[in-house]
Write a protein that holds these residues in place. Structure first.
Motif, PDB file in Angstrom:
ATOM      1  N   THR A   3     -14.059 -17.860   5.636  1.00 30.40           N
ATOM      2  CA  THR A   3     -13.493 -16.522   5.816  1.00 30.40           C
ATOM      3  C   THR A   3     -14.450 -15.447   5.325  1.00 30.40           C
ATOM      4  O   THR A   3     -14.058 -14.296   5.170  1.00 30.40           O
ATOM      5  CB  THR A   3     -12.145 -16.407   5.074  1.00 30.40           C
ATOM      6  OG1 THR A   3     -12.361 -16.685   3.691  1.00 30.40           O
ATOM      7  CG2 THR A   3     -11.115 -17.350   5.651  1.00 30.40           C
ATOM      8  N   ASP A   4     -15.724 -15.812   5.115  1.00 27.62           N
ATOM      9  CA  ASP A   4     -16.707 -14.854   4.608  1.00 27.62           C
ATOM     10  C   ASP A   4     -16.930 -13.680   5.559  1.00 27.62           C
ATOM     11  O   ASP A   4     -17.269 -12.588   5.120  1.00 27.62           O
ATOM     12  CB  ASP A   4     -18.047 -15.541   4.349  1.00 27.62           C
ATOM     13  CG  ASP A   4     -17.967 -16.530   3.209  1.00 27.62           C
ATOM     14  OD1 ASP A   4     -17.029 -16.435   2.395  1.00 27.62           O
ATOM     15  OD2 ASP A   4     -18.845 -17.412   3.139  1.00 27.62           O
ATOM     16  N   ASN A   5     -16.764 -13.897   6.854  1.00 26.96           N
ATOM     17  CA  ASN A   5     -17.047 -12.826   7.809  1.00 26.96           C
ATOM     18  C   ASN A   5     -15.791 -12.048   8.216  1.00 26.96           C
ATOM     19  O   ASN A   5     -15.783 -11.390   9.243  1.00 26.96           O
ATOM     20  CB  ASN A   5     -17.766 -13.384   9.037  1.00 26.96           C
ATOM     21  CG  ASN A   5     -16.929 -14.427   9.767  1.00 26.96           C
ATOM     22  OD1 ASN A   5     -15.934 -14.917   9.236  1.00 26.96           O
ATOM     23  ND2 ASN A   5     -17.325 -14.759  10.971  1.00 26.96           N
ATOM     24  N   ILE A   6     -14.751 -12.117   7.393  1.00 28.26           N
ATOM     25  CA  ILE A   6     -13.536 -11.351   7.638  1.00 28.26           C
ATOM     26  C   ILE A   6     -13.456 -10.248   6.599  1.00 28.26           C
ATOM     27  O   ILE A   6     -13.427 -10.521   5.402  1.00 28.26           O
ATOM     28  CB  ILE A   6     -12.269 -12.232   7.559  1.00 28.26           C
ATOM     29  CG1 ILE A   6     -12.339 -13.359   8.588  1.00 28.26           C
ATOM     30  CG2 ILE A   6     -11.017 -11.380   7.757  1.00 28.26           C
ATOM     31  CD1 ILE A   6     -11.257 -14.403   8.421  1.00 28.26           C
ATOM     32  N   GLU A   7     -13.428  -9.004   7.069  1.00 28.18           N
ATOM     33  CA  GLU A   7     -13.281  -7.848   6.183  1.00 28.18           C
ATOM     34  C   GLU A   7     -11.822  -7.394   6.246  1.00 28.18           C
ATOM     35  O   GLU A   7     -11.265  -7.248   7.330  1.00 28.18           O
ATOM     36  CB  GLU A   7     -14.191  -6.708   6.646  1.00 28.18           C
ATOM     37  CG  GLU A   7     -13.985  -5.422   5.873  1.00 28.18           C
ATOM     38  CD  GLU A   7     -14.617  -4.207   6.535  1.00 28.18           C
ATOM     39  OE1 GLU A   7     -14.515  -3.119   5.942  1.00 28.18           O
ATOM     40  OE2 GLU A   7     -15.188  -4.322   7.642  1.00 28.18           O
ATOM     41  N   ILE A   8     -11.219  -7.175   5.094  1.00 28.36           N
ATOM     42  CA  ILE A   8      -9.862  -6.645   5.021  1.00 28.36           C
ATOM     43  C   ILE A   8      -9.956  -5.253   4.413  1.00 28.36           C
ATOM     44  O   ILE A   8     -10.498  -5.085   3.320  1.00 28.36           O
ATOM     45  CB  ILE A   8      -8.932  -7.532   4.156  1.00 28.36           C
ATOM     46  CG1 ILE A   8      -8.962  -8.987   4.634  1.00 28.36           C
ATOM     47  CG2 ILE A   8      -7.520  -6.958   4.148  1.00 28.36           C
ATOM     48  CD1 ILE A   8      -8.475  -9.216   6.047  1.00 28.36           C
ATOM     49  N   ARG A   9      -9.423  -4.261   5.126  1.00 28.74           N
ATOM     50  CA  ARG A   9      -9.514  -2.880   4.668  1.00 28.74           C
ATOM     51  C   ARG A   9      -8.293  -2.095   5.116  1.00 28.74           C
ATOM     52  O   ARG A   9      -7.613  -2.474   6.081  1.00 28.74           O
ATOM     53  CB  ARG A   9     -10.788  -2.238   5.189  1.00 28.74           C
ATOM     54  CG  ARG A   9     -10.852  -2.174   6.714  1.00 28.74           C
ATOM     55  CD  ARG A   9     -12.006  -1.327   7.186  1.00 28.74           C
ATOM     56  NE  ARG A   9     -12.132  -1.278   8.622  1.00 28.74           N
ATOM     57  CZ  ARG A   9     -11.369  -0.559   9.430  1.00 28.74           C
ATOM     58  NH1 ARG A   9     -10.394   0.177   8.950  1.00 28.74           N
ATOM     59  NH2 ARG A   9     -11.569  -0.565  10.741  1.00 28.74           N
ATOM     60  N   PRO A  10      -8.016  -0.978   4.446  1.00 27.60           N
ATOM     61  CA  PRO A  10      -6.901  -0.129   4.881  1.00 27.60           C
ATOM     62  C   PRO A  10      -7.189   0.502   6.240  1.00 27.60           C
ATOM     63  O   PRO A  10      -8.348   0.813   6.572  1.00 27.60           O
ATOM     64  CB  PRO A  10      -6.833   0.954   3.803  1.00 27.60           C
ATOM     65  CG  PRO A  10      -7.583   0.412   2.640  1.00 27.60           C
ATOM     66  CD  PRO A  10      -8.625  -0.509   3.202  1.00 27.60           C
ATOM     67  N   GLY A  96      -6.358 -19.247  13.461  1.00 22.43           N
ATOM     68  CA  GLY A  96      -6.979 -20.464  12.973  1.00 22.43           C
ATOM     69  C   GLY A  96      -8.282 -20.226  12.239  1.00 22.43           C
ATOM     70  O   GLY A  96      -8.923 -21.177  11.792  1.00 22.43           O
ATOM     71  N   ALA A  97      -8.669 -18.956  12.079  1.00 22.07           N
ATOM     72  CA  ALA A  97      -9.940 -18.627  11.417  1.00 22.07           C
ATOM     73  C   ALA A  97      -9.734 -18.092  10.006  1.00 22.07           C
ATOM     74  O   ALA A  97     -10.680 -17.615   9.388  1.00 22.07           O
ATOM     75  CB  ALA A  97     -10.708 -17.601  12.254  1.00 22.07           C
ATOM     76  N   GLY A  98      -8.489 -18.128   9.501  1.00 21.58           N
ATOM     77  CA  GLY A  98      -8.231 -17.665   8.145  1.00 21.58           C
ATOM     78  C   GLY A  98      -7.892 -16.191   8.028  1.00 21.58           C
ATOM     79  O   GLY A  98      -7.821 -15.659   6.920  1.00 21.58           O
ATOM     80  N   VAL A  99      -7.658 -15.540   9.154  1.00 17.64           N
ATOM     81  CA  VAL A  99      -7.376 -14.097   9.139  1.00 17.64           C
ATOM     82  C   VAL A  99      -6.066 -13.809   8.412  1.00 17.64           C
ATOM     83  O   VAL A  99      -6.011 -12.940   7.531  1.00 17.64           O
ATOM     84  CB  VAL A  99      -7.369 -13.521  10.568  1.00 17.64           C
ATOM     85  CG1 VAL A  99      -6.958 -12.051  10.564  1.00 17.64           C
ATOM     86  CG2 VAL A  99      -8.737 -13.692  11.231  1.00 17.64           C
ATOM     87  N   ALA A 100      -5.001 -14.499   8.771  1.00 17.46           N
ATOM     88  CA  ALA A 100      -3.695 -14.249   8.132  1.00 17.46           C
ATOM     89  C   ALA A 100      -3.766 -14.532   6.637  1.00 17.46           C
ATOM     90  O   ALA A 100      -3.243 -13.757   5.826  1.00 17.46           O
ATOM     91  CB  ALA A 100      -2.607 -15.093   8.787  1.00 17.46           C
TER      92      ALA A 100
END
Length: 152
Positions: A3-10, A96-100
């Protein structure tokens, strides 16, 4: 799962189009009527700094692929605040990529930073995919949810 390439932001004002595409798909998933009024109202709640709702977005490979919409809720029995997740949705191509899981992890951080003592959410009983994730990170409550529809 990486999940390193998933950015979570407002969400920001500039995210309206990307958010709207996801939220329309979310409405379809739950069999809701696609409503411009609901879209405009919900987006207004999100982008208003004093509004009742906030939204985290998941960005993967430069594309917005998920959302988590949440709000603070007062609890009278404790005189404390908790967080309630209203909507969690991941684009089908990003599942399936860990986004949730990344969205839920970030929401947990937000909750702790704000001093909320718990997070709550509901999902459809037959939403097996979501429930697999939820069963890994939380306990199902003993509470039964009732709805009394008041509009025709």
């Amino acid at each position: 799962m990486n999940t390193d390439n998933i950015e979570i932001r407002p969400a920001t004002r500039d995210d309206r189009d990307a958010w709207e595409g996801l939220f329309r798909d979310y409405m379809v998933f739950y069999g809701c009527v696609d409503s411009e009024s609901a879209l405009d109202t919900t987006w207004g709640w999100i982008i208003d700094p004093d509004g009742p709702m906030e939204c985290l977005l998941a960005v993967k490979d430069g594309q917005v692929v998920g959302l988590a919409q949440y709000r603070a809720v007062p609890e009278t029995l404790t005189g404390s605040w908790f967080g309630h997740l209203d909507d969690l949705f991941v684009a089908p191509e990003a599942r399936g990529a860990g986004v949730a899981n990344s969205l839920m992890t970030k929401l947990g951080e937000v909750a702790r930073d704000r001093g909320w003592f718990k997070l709550t959410w509901i999902t459809a009983e037959d939403n097996a995919t979501a429930r697999r994730l939820y069963d890994q990170i939380a306990n199902a409550s003993d509470w039964v949810v009732y709805e009394q529809m008041l509009a025709d």
